[in-house]
Design an enzyme around this catalytic site. Structure first.
Site, PDB file in Angstrom:
ATOM      1  N   GLU A 166       0.784  -1.230   0.000  1.00 51.33           N
ATOM      2  CA  GLU A 166       0.000   0.000   0.000  1.00 51.33           C
ATOM      3  C   GLU A 166       0.822   1.290   0.000  1.00 51.33           C
ATOM      4  O   GLU A 166       0.849   2.043   0.992  1.00 51.33           O
ATOM      5  CB  GLU A 166      -0.982  -0.017   1.174  1.00 51.33           C
ATOM      6  CG  GLU A 166      -1.887  -1.234   1.125  1.00 51.33           C
ATOM      7  CD  GLU A 166      -3.073  -1.180   2.071  1.00 51.33           C
ATOM      8  OE1 GLU A 166      -3.059  -0.358   2.997  1.00 51.33           O
ATOM      9  OE2 GLU A 166      -4.020  -1.937   1.859  1.00 51.33           O
ATOM     10  N   GLU A 354      -5.167  -8.630  -0.090  1.00 50.88           N
ATOM     11  CA  GLU A 354      -5.938  -8.370   1.132  1.00 50.88           C
ATOM     12  C   GLU A 354      -7.372  -8.065   0.769  1.00 50.88           C
ATOM     13  O   GLU A 354      -7.647  -7.273  -0.126  1.00 50.88           O
ATOM     14  CB  GLU A 354      -5.404  -7.134   1.896  1.00 50.88           C
ATOM     15  CG  GLU A 354      -4.120  -7.344   2.631  1.00 50.88           C
ATOM     16  CD  GLU A 354      -3.647  -6.087   3.365  1.00 50.88           C
ATOM     17  OE1 GLU A 354      -4.488  -5.234   3.740  1.00 50.88           O
ATOM     18  OE2 GLU A 354      -2.430  -5.962   3.552  1.00 50.88           O
TER      19      GLU A 354
HETATM   20  C1  GBH Z   1      -4.852  -2.376   5.032  1.00 53.51           C
HETATM   21  O1  GBH Z   1      -4.990  -1.005   4.797  1.00 53.51           O
HETATM   22  C2  GBH Z   1      -3.488  -2.655   5.604  1.00 53.51           C
HETATM   23  O2  GBH Z   1      -2.639  -3.199   4.621  1.00 53.51           O
HETATM   24  C3  GBH Z   1      -3.508  -3.557   6.801  1.00 53.51           C
HETATM   25  O3  GBH Z   1      -2.269  -3.498   7.451  1.00 53.51           O
HETATM   26  C4  GBH Z   1      -4.654  -3.167   7.697  1.00 53.51           C
HETATM   27  O4  GBH Z   1      -4.643  -3.851   8.913  1.00 53.51           O
HETATM   28  C5  GBH Z   1      -5.915  -3.455   6.941  1.00 53.51           C
HETATM   29  O5  GBH Z   1      -5.941  -2.831   5.711  1.00 53.51           O
HETATM   30  C6  GBH Z   1      -7.183  -3.045   7.683  1.00 53.51           C
HETATM   31  O6  GBH Z   1      -7.216  -1.664   7.866  1.00 53.51           O
HETATM   32  O7  GBH Z   1     -12.451   5.802   5.910  1.00 53.51           O
HETATM   33  O8  GBH Z   1     -14.152   4.866   4.460  1.00 53.51           O
HETATM   34  O9  GBH Z   1     -12.593   6.504   3.593  1.00 53.51           O
HETATM   35  C7  GBH Z   1      -6.250  -0.585   4.364  1.00 53.51           C
HETATM   36  C8  GBH Z   1      -6.211   0.731   3.619  1.00 53.51           C
HETATM   37  C9  GBH Z   1      -7.052   2.912   3.540  1.00 53.51           C
HETATM   38  C10 GBH Z   1      -8.593   1.128   3.436  1.00 53.51           C
HETATM   39  C11 GBH Z   1      -8.116   3.844   4.049  1.00 53.51           C
HETATM   40  C12 GBH Z   1      -9.716   2.047   3.879  1.00 53.51           C
HETATM   41  C13 GBH Z   1     -10.332   4.380   4.275  1.00 53.51           C
HETATM   42  C14 GBH Z   1     -11.766   4.108   4.047  1.00 53.51           C
HETATM   43  N1  GBH Z   1      -7.311   1.574   3.955  1.00 53.51           N
HETATM   44  N2  GBH Z   1      -9.428   3.436   3.604  1.00 53.51           N
HETATM   45  S1  GBH Z   1     -12.823   5.405   4.541  1.00 53.51           S
END
Ligand code: GBH
Length: 449
Positions: A166, A354
């Site tokens: 990411e 993921e």
């Molecule tokens: C992943 O990131 C990571 O790789 C992992 O380490 C983590 O534990 C897992 O996901 C769960 O979080 O607030 O509705 O706008 C996830 C990346 C970026 C996905 C921010 C959701 C915000 C959604 N995230 N995004 S919102």
């Protein structure tokens, strides 16, 4: 009743990341990372939680791998902690750190589980942050040396390698939004870090080829799908910008060696300039063997110049169900992401590195964890993966996030994504209903809907 069958040899797996599960933060010569610092900074992580112990997987991995085998997964995606391998980021190699990952990988092979190794899942050595971290181009050199150390040590034992998890989170979430370590809030910093991480990715892919490492190398960007509220041009453009900053900003350079021009212009308008050095784009566009795709959520939104949002985008609440972390459940967004990739970038092999859901259910009176929300979420998303495969997208595997509950970054231990429940007081593990559901799917390779 319909039977939905996945291709033979489809890989069902589960994923974790070093800082989120290992604990043992001082053991065997591990150095400090930016997440050790960030979690000790008041107000940054929920209730001041940190990764000192986490799931103690550093010690408990043999029994956790037994559970993976019991669950029937064919592959396990984990990350290597850079501060265990090179504790100060740039100096001496710590053999004990390498030994841990050898033991882990050997144990996986003993149970017939294929390791997928991610080189960087956010735990930058603090000593490098003290010298500017990812804002300093020299960090690229240090990363490549770290990658070379891990390649040479684990070559022959690991066949699936991912450079970065990411890059959007590493850059924009951590340097522009400031929610993750190191917690900066400048757009220019986000743009610079994104570029440096992509160059580091490209150089690592080149090194992988040069060293003749067996196996496949890729990257695991996070994706979301933002749908325009209407088909008005201004809504379409705003949704493109908001999705684009997450998806295209990373996927396009990696797949084509070019940044998306419209977004480069948009950032320039906001005062952030992209600084490219000679040769960077060729490196970034180095051919990879697979794309890892992380997908959780998406939304619907429209153009609103008064929204205060960087992209003049405003999400419109659609009344969709949300998981316990507040993210929209949008299964079709995963299909949209996958078919978009095929349309834009052609027939690259894809692993869903993921996908998973936050539901905070704990043990009920019967001692079991009935996480029906997670089962429903997973069912709906794997169905969209199947749809994408039927549409000719070359999806070769799916890794559920996560194997077990763990340190959920800024949310600490308050948010649970696991197929296995973790009691953080006792380190007891309790397989959830979703674990049994997933085991059945992995064993049958089909599901009934
Ligand atoms: C992943 O990131 C990571 O790789 C992992 O380490 C983590 O534990 C897992 O996901 C769960 O979080 O607030 O509705 O706008 C996830 C990346 C970026 C996905 C921010 C959701 C915000 C959604 N995230 N995004 S919102």
């Amino acid at each position: 009743m319909t039977i939905v069958k996945f291709p033979d040899h489809f890989i069902w797996g589960a994923a974790t990341a070093a800082f989120q599960v290992e604990g043992a933060y001082k053991e065997d010569g591990r150095g400090m990372s930016i997440w050790d610092t960030f979690s000790r900074t008041p107000g940054k992580v929920f209730e001041g939680d940190n990764g000192d112990v986490a799931c103690d997987m550093y010690h408990l991995y043999p029994e956790d791998i037994k559970r993976m085998a019991d669950m029937g997964i064919r592959s396990y995606r984990f990350s290597v902690a850079w501060p265990r391998i090179i504790p100060d980021g740039s100096g001496a190699v710590n053999e004990k750190g390498l030994a841990f990952y050898h033991n882990l990988v050997d144990e996986l092979h003993k149970h017939g589980i294929e390791p997928m190794l991610t080189l960087y899942h956010w735990d930058l050595p603090q000593a490098l942050q003290d010298r500017g971290g990812w804002l300093n181009r020299e960090t690229i050199d240090h990363f490549v040396r770290y990658a070379e150390t891990v390649f040479n040590s684990l070559r022959g034992k690991v066949r699936f390698w991912a450079t970065f998890n990411e890059p959007w989170c590493i850059s924009f979430l951590s340097h522009y939004i400031g929610a993750h370590a190191p917690g900066m809030t400048e757009l220019q910093a986000g743009v610079d870090v994104a570029h440096h991480v992509l160059v580091a990715h490209g150089r690592t892919v080149q090194l992988f080829r040069k060293l003749g490492i067996e196996g496949q190398i890729g990257i695991a960007p996070n994706t979301e799908w933002q749908e325009p509220y209407s088909d008005k041009e201004e809504d379409i453009e705003a949704a493109y910008r908001r999705s684009g900053y997450l998806n295209e900003w990373f996927l396009r350079p990696v797949m084509t060696g070019k940044y998306p021009e419209k977004l480069v212009e948009w950032f320039r308008g906001k005062g952030a300039e992209l600084k490219i050095e000679e040769g960077d784009m060729e490196l970034i566009g180095s051919k990879i063997d697979f794309l890892g795709i992380n997908y959780y959520t998406g939304g619907v939104g429209r153009y609103n110049p008064d929204s205060g949002d960087l992209f003049d985008y405003e999400e419109v609440p659609m009344g969709w169900d949300k998981t316990d972390i507040g993210w929209n459940i949008y299964p079709q967004g995963l299909y949209n992401v996958l078919t978009y990739i095929k349309r834009e970038f052609g027939d690259i092999a894809i692993y869903i590195t993921e996908n998973g859901a936050c539901y905070n259910d704990g043990p009920s009176a019967d001692g079991k964890v009935h996480d029906t929300g997670r089962v429903e979420y997973l069912r709906k998303h794997v169905l969209q993966v199947h749809r994408a495969i039927e549409s000719g997208v070359n999806v070769k595997g799916y890794y559920c996030w996560s194997l077990m509950d763990n340190f959920e970054w800024a949310y600490g231990y308050s948010m649970r994504f696991g197929l296995i429940y973790v009691d953080y007081e006792t380190q007891e593990r309790i397989p959830k209903d979703s674990y049994r559901w997933y085991r059945k799917l992995a064993q049958l390779n089909w599901l009934e809907v």
